[in-house]
Design a protein around this motif. Structure first.
Motif, PDB file in Angstrom:
ATOM      1  N   SER A 113      -0.201  22.168  -3.140  1.00  0.00           N
ATOM      2  CA  SER A 113      -1.439  22.797  -2.679  1.00  0.00           C
ATOM      3  C   SER A 113      -2.194  21.944  -1.671  1.00  0.00           C
ATOM      4  N   TYR A 114      -2.134  20.643  -1.868  1.00  0.00           N
ATOM      5  CA  TYR A 114      -2.870  19.718  -1.001  1.00  0.00           C
ATOM      6  C   TYR A 114      -1.867  18.744  -0.393  1.00  0.00           C
ATOM      7  N   ARG A 115      -1.608  18.909   0.870  1.00  0.00           N
ATOM      8  CA  ARG A 115      -0.649  18.017   1.542  1.00  0.00           C
ATOM      9  C   ARG A 115      -1.347  17.024   2.453  1.00  0.00           C
ATOM     10  N   LEU A 116      -2.558  17.347   2.884  1.00  0.00           N
ATOM     11  CA  LEU A 116      -3.310  16.479   3.778  1.00  0.00           C
ATOM     12  C   LEU A 116      -4.658  16.168   3.139  1.00  0.00           C
ATOM     13  N   PHE A 117      -4.986  14.898   3.100  1.00  0.00           N
ATOM     14  CA  PHE A 117      -6.227  14.443   2.482  1.00  0.00           C
ATOM     15  C   PHE A 117      -7.036  13.695   3.534  1.00  0.00           C
ATOM     16  N   ASP A 118      -8.256  14.173   3.779  1.00  0.00           N
ATOM     17  CA  ASP A 118      -9.155  13.468   4.694  1.00  0.00           C
ATOM     18  C   ASP A 118     -10.561  13.467   4.090  1.00  0.00           C
ATOM     19  N   CYS A 119     -11.459  12.734   4.718  1.00  0.00           N
ATOM     20  CA  CYS A 119     -12.816  12.571   4.171  1.00  0.00           C
ATOM     21  C   CYS A 119     -13.633  13.856   4.234  1.00  0.00           C
ATOM     22  N   GLN A 120     -13.287  14.784   5.132  1.00  0.00           N
ATOM     23  CA  GLN A 120     -14.025  16.046   5.202  1.00  0.00           C
ATOM     24  C   GLN A 120     -13.760  16.902   3.978  1.00  0.00           C
ATOM     25  N   LYS A 121     -12.492  17.038   3.604  1.00  0.00           N
ATOM     26  CA  LYS A 121     -12.135  17.860   2.453  1.00  0.00           C
ATOM     27  C   LYS A 121     -12.299  17.109   1.136  1.00  0.00           C
ATOM     28  N   PHE A 122     -12.132  15.775   1.192  1.00  0.00           N
ATOM     29  CA  PHE A 122     -12.199  14.949   0.002  1.00  0.00           C
ATOM     30  C   PHE A 122     -13.171  13.787   0.239  1.00  0.00           C
ATOM     31  N   PRO A 123     -14.456  14.010   0.010  1.00  0.00           N
ATOM     32  CA  PRO A 123     -15.459  12.967   0.279  1.00  0.00           C
ATOM     33  C   PRO A 123     -15.253  11.693  -0.546  1.00  0.00           C
ATOM     34  N   SER A 124     -14.520  11.776  -1.648  1.00  0.00           N
ATOM     35  CA  SER A 124     -14.296  10.577  -2.465  1.00  0.00           C
ATOM     36  C   SER A 124     -13.217   9.657  -1.887  1.00  0.00           C
ATOM     37  N   LEU A 125     -12.549  10.088  -0.810  1.00  0.00           N
ATOM     38  CA  LEU A 125     -11.570   9.235  -0.145  1.00  0.00           C
ATOM     39  C   LEU A 125     -12.302   8.090   0.549  1.00  0.00           C
ATOM     40  N   SER A 126     -11.789   6.896   0.394  1.00  0.00           N
ATOM     41  CA  SER A 126     -12.422   5.714   0.974  1.00  0.00           C
ATOM     42  C   SER A 126     -12.636   5.894   2.477  1.00  0.00           C
TER      43      SER A 126
END
Length: 192
Positions: A113-126
């Motif tokens: 479902s989630y192949r790309l992780f960035d700070c916009q979609k996932f604010p908890s990413l460093s």
């Protein structure tokens, strides 16, 4: 930064599994326990996450040194960024084999479902990490056997993912200058 990426995936997977199981499974994804000198312990009734390999992303590697611009208008050579890919192994270690397969299936669904992780979609990413992408790694039976033997673990239901790409760059230190005497090192840092 490695720790930030691993704990990010652990938190996201735990939240996803908790939602998908209606709160029945909390903190199901845990890190392996490493016992000196080299024993790897899997967590009981959990998905054990284990970093099994780091590899340099050679496509983005440049042999040329970059130039670092200083506030006073001068420039000096700087080392190129180090771009790394991670190989994360998720091992289902449950007393109930079918339950282990069910939870491992949730891990597969999460990464599907989630192949790309960035700070916009996932604010908890460093904030140090611009983005991460994942892809499942297919190993032959021989490669799987070698992996399990090298870890000295019994073969268990698992999934291996390649995580692209963590970029290491040092904005503080441009280079290290060694003095005339052995052991005398002066660090020259740029000011922001």
């Amino acid at each position: 930064m490695l720790d930030a990426a691993l704990t990010f995936f652990q938190e996201q997977l735990n939240n996803y599994i908790k939602i998908k199981t209606g709160g029945q499974k909390e903190d199901t994804v845990r890190f392996a326990e490493i016992q000196p000198p080299k024993e790897v312990g899997m967590q009981s009734n959990a998905i054990t996450a284990l970093l099994v390999n780091l590899e340099e992303e050679r496509i983005f590697r440049s042999g040329a040194a970059y130039s670092s611009n200083l506030p006073n208008g001068t420039s000096r050579p700087a080392n190129p960024n180090l771009c790394l890919n991670l190989h994360l192994l998720f091992i289902a270690n449950f007393k109930d084999y079918v339950e282990g397969l069910r939870v491992l299936s949730l891990v597969l669904k999460f990464f599907r479902s989630y192949r790309l992780f960035d700070c916009q979609k996932f604010p908890s990413l460093s904030p140090e990490i611009e983005q991460l992408s994942t892809e499942m790694v297919n190993l032959s039976f021989m490669e799987q056997g070698e992996l399990w033997r090298s870890l000295e673990l019994p073969c268990s239901p698992s999934a291996l993912y390649k995580v692209r790409m963590i970029v290491f760059q040092d904005m503080e230190m441009d280079f290290v200058e060694t003095g005339a005497e052995l052991g005398e090192i002066q660090s020259i840092t740029s000011q922001r």
